[in-house]
Design an enzyme around this catalytic site. Sequence first.
Site, mmCIF file in Angstrom:
data_model
loop_
_atom_site.group_PDB
_atom_site.id
_atom_site.type_symbol
_atom_site.label_atom_id
_atom_site.label_comp_id
_atom_site.label_asym_id
_atom_site.label_seq_id
_atom_site.Cartn_x
_atom_site.Cartn_y
_atom_site.Cartn_z
ATOM 1 N N ARG A 45 60.011 32.488 23.615
ATOM 2 C CA ARG A 45 60.894 33.653 23.526
ATOM 3 C C ARG A 45 61.716 33.845 24.797
ATOM 4 N NH1 ARG A 45 57.392 38.372 20.479
ATOM 5 N NH2 ARG A 45 57.953 37.713 18.381
ATOM 6 N N LYS B 201 46.967 36.237 6.035
ATOM 7 C CA LYS B 201 47.112 37.413 5.168
ATOM 8 C C LYS B 201 48.202 37.202 4.131
ATOM 9 C CE LYS B 201 46.752 41.786 6.392
ATOM 10 N NZ LYS B 201 47.251 42.917 7.203
ATOM 11 N N GLY C 210 54.570 33.401 14.319
ATOM 12 C CA GLY C 210 54.142 33.018 15.659
ATOM 13 C C GLY C 210 53.141 31.872 15.659
ATOM 14 N N GLY D 296 57.047 39.178 12.631
ATOM 15 C CA GLY D 296 57.196 40.264 11.656
ATOM 16 C C GLY D 296 58.643 40.556 11.285
HETATM 17 P P1 ADP Z 1 52.034 33.119 11.233
HETATM 18 O O1 ADP Z 1 51.778 33.750 12.579
HETATM 19 O O2 ADP Z 1 52.598 31.748 11.346
HETATM 20 O O3 ADP Z 1 52.786 34.017 10.303
HETATM 21 P P2 ADP Z 1 49.502 34.054 10.229
HETATM 22 O O4 ADP Z 1 49.411 34.998 11.368
HETATM 23 O O5 ADP Z 1 49.732 34.622 8.879
HETATM 24 O O6 ADP Z 1 50.597 32.911 10.539
HETATM 25 O O7 ADP Z 1 48.149 33.212 10.123
HETATM 26 C C1 ADP Z 1 47.710 32.378 11.157
HETATM 27 C C2 ADP Z 1 46.217 32.293 11.154
HETATM 28 O O8 ADP Z 1 45.738 31.910 9.885
HETATM 29 C C3 ADP Z 1 45.690 31.263 12.120
HETATM 30 O O9 ADP Z 1 45.032 31.923 13.166
HETATM 31 C C4 ADP Z 1 44.729 30.432 11.292
HETATM 32 O O10 ADP Z 1 43.515 30.211 11.967
HETATM 33 C C5 ADP Z 1 44.493 31.295 10.091
HETATM 34 N N1 ADP Z 1 44.080 30.508 8.922
HETATM 35 C C6 ADP Z 1 44.786 29.590 8.248
HETATM 36 N N2 ADP Z 1 44.052 29.048 7.254
HETATM 37 C C7 ADP Z 1 42.839 29.643 7.288
HETATM 38 C C8 ADP Z 1 41.631 29.524 6.515
HETATM 39 N N3 ADP Z 1 41.535 28.666 5.512
HETATM 40 N N4 ADP Z 1 40.601 30.320 6.865
HETATM 41 C C9 ADP Z 1 40.693 31.178 7.888
HETATM 42 N N5 ADP Z 1 41.782 31.347 8.644
HETATM 43 C C10 ADP Z 1 42.855 30.586 8.355
HETATM 44 MG MG MG Z 2 50.381 35.241 13.232
#
Ligand code: ADP
Ligand code: MG
Length: 398
Positions: A37, A198, A351, A374
Amino acid sequence: MSRYRTLDAIEVQGKTALVRVDHNVPLDDGKVRSDLRIRRSIPTIRSILDRGGKAVLLTHLGRPKGKPDPEFSVAPVARHLEHLMGHPVQFVPAVTGDDVRRAVDSLSAGEILYLENVRYEPGEQTNDPDLARTLASYADFYVNDAFGTCHRAHASVVGVTAHLPSVAGQLVRAELLYVKELLANPRSPFVAVIGGIKISDKIPLMRNLMSRVTTFLVGGGAAYSFLAESGLSVGGSPVEPDLVGVVSEIRAEAKQAGVEIVLPEDHLVIGVDGDKGRSWVVDESIPEDASAVDLGPRSAVRYAQAIERAAEVVLFGPMGVFEWGDPFSRGTEAVVRAMARCSGITVVGGGDSSRAVLAAGVESSIDHISTGGGAFLEILGTGILPGVEALVAAPTEI
Ligand code: ADP
Ligand code: MG
């Protein structure tokens, strides 16, 4: 998307710019751990200095609850910026008050002043009009280059725009151009990879992209709400039970729109006891005593092939717990490497997803890595960001 003005529309010579950046970066023991960033904000700062302007920089960092808290001081970030730019950055440990006023008044063309964490001020998050007026009084015009904060109607993002000619910086502009590309000009085949933990965060996005994408590849924790909905056993894998109804609706909408939803056909699992030392691959159905932590190898190949053939790919969330390293990062790595090989347009949102791209070392082969998190999800889900709308509504002259 509505029309906003950009930095090149402003006569900068001899003027002071209040530049809201998003330098909300992870710190480890007072050291910047990931500086994407910060690096991405430099073109805007340089553009102001090179054209004979003065830059007053403002960011937030973490959640200091509206009062000074040394844990959230942005002093290390100012030092890091100075190091990256090879240009002096004067830091004042305050957001308002006499010291700030004096520093602003004595700023010369080509100089940078960096103020303390704007969330030390209680009025920042409440968009207090007095704080907005004070911040605006430091400058002749306002530049919003804080894309990652544009979904927040805070004083330094929205409030200030009532008082100054206001424009988008180069990072905000670049981010919005990619959003426009994805929403207004989708190319087929368009593959959206949905992962992360999520699924609820990603539902609005899936809905808004439904009329545009060819395929959703669903992985990560997000996949298990889908698999549970289809009646498969998911063992101890993360499921959002409240969302099973929504998942059914999404599936019906996809069917209607002719959009394919691809789910993992095999998984890397660990025992529900959480022991990372013992992992194994299972087929579609997950045993009760196991929890899925990544795509299985067949799914990884299938996802990579679909990505490589796409004309446009966007990634939202890793395919597994990649931060645990090998073998848990293999699915995510397969996906980001396929994006790097893809000749179509490739965009990474989120992120954790961008950290996965940096960890795989393929940053330079991806067209756009959003700094938004977000904000990126919000604009792709709703088409609107308060920070951008405020730029559109801002006065052009004061
Ligand atoms: P981003 O920041 O790219 O939007 P998220 O914050 O939604 O992604 O999710 C990232 C997290 O999801 C990571 O910390 C990863 O460990 C977790 N994750 C991905 N797959 C799984 C899984 N099968 N079980 C538990 N956690 C998971
Ligand atoms: Mg994230």
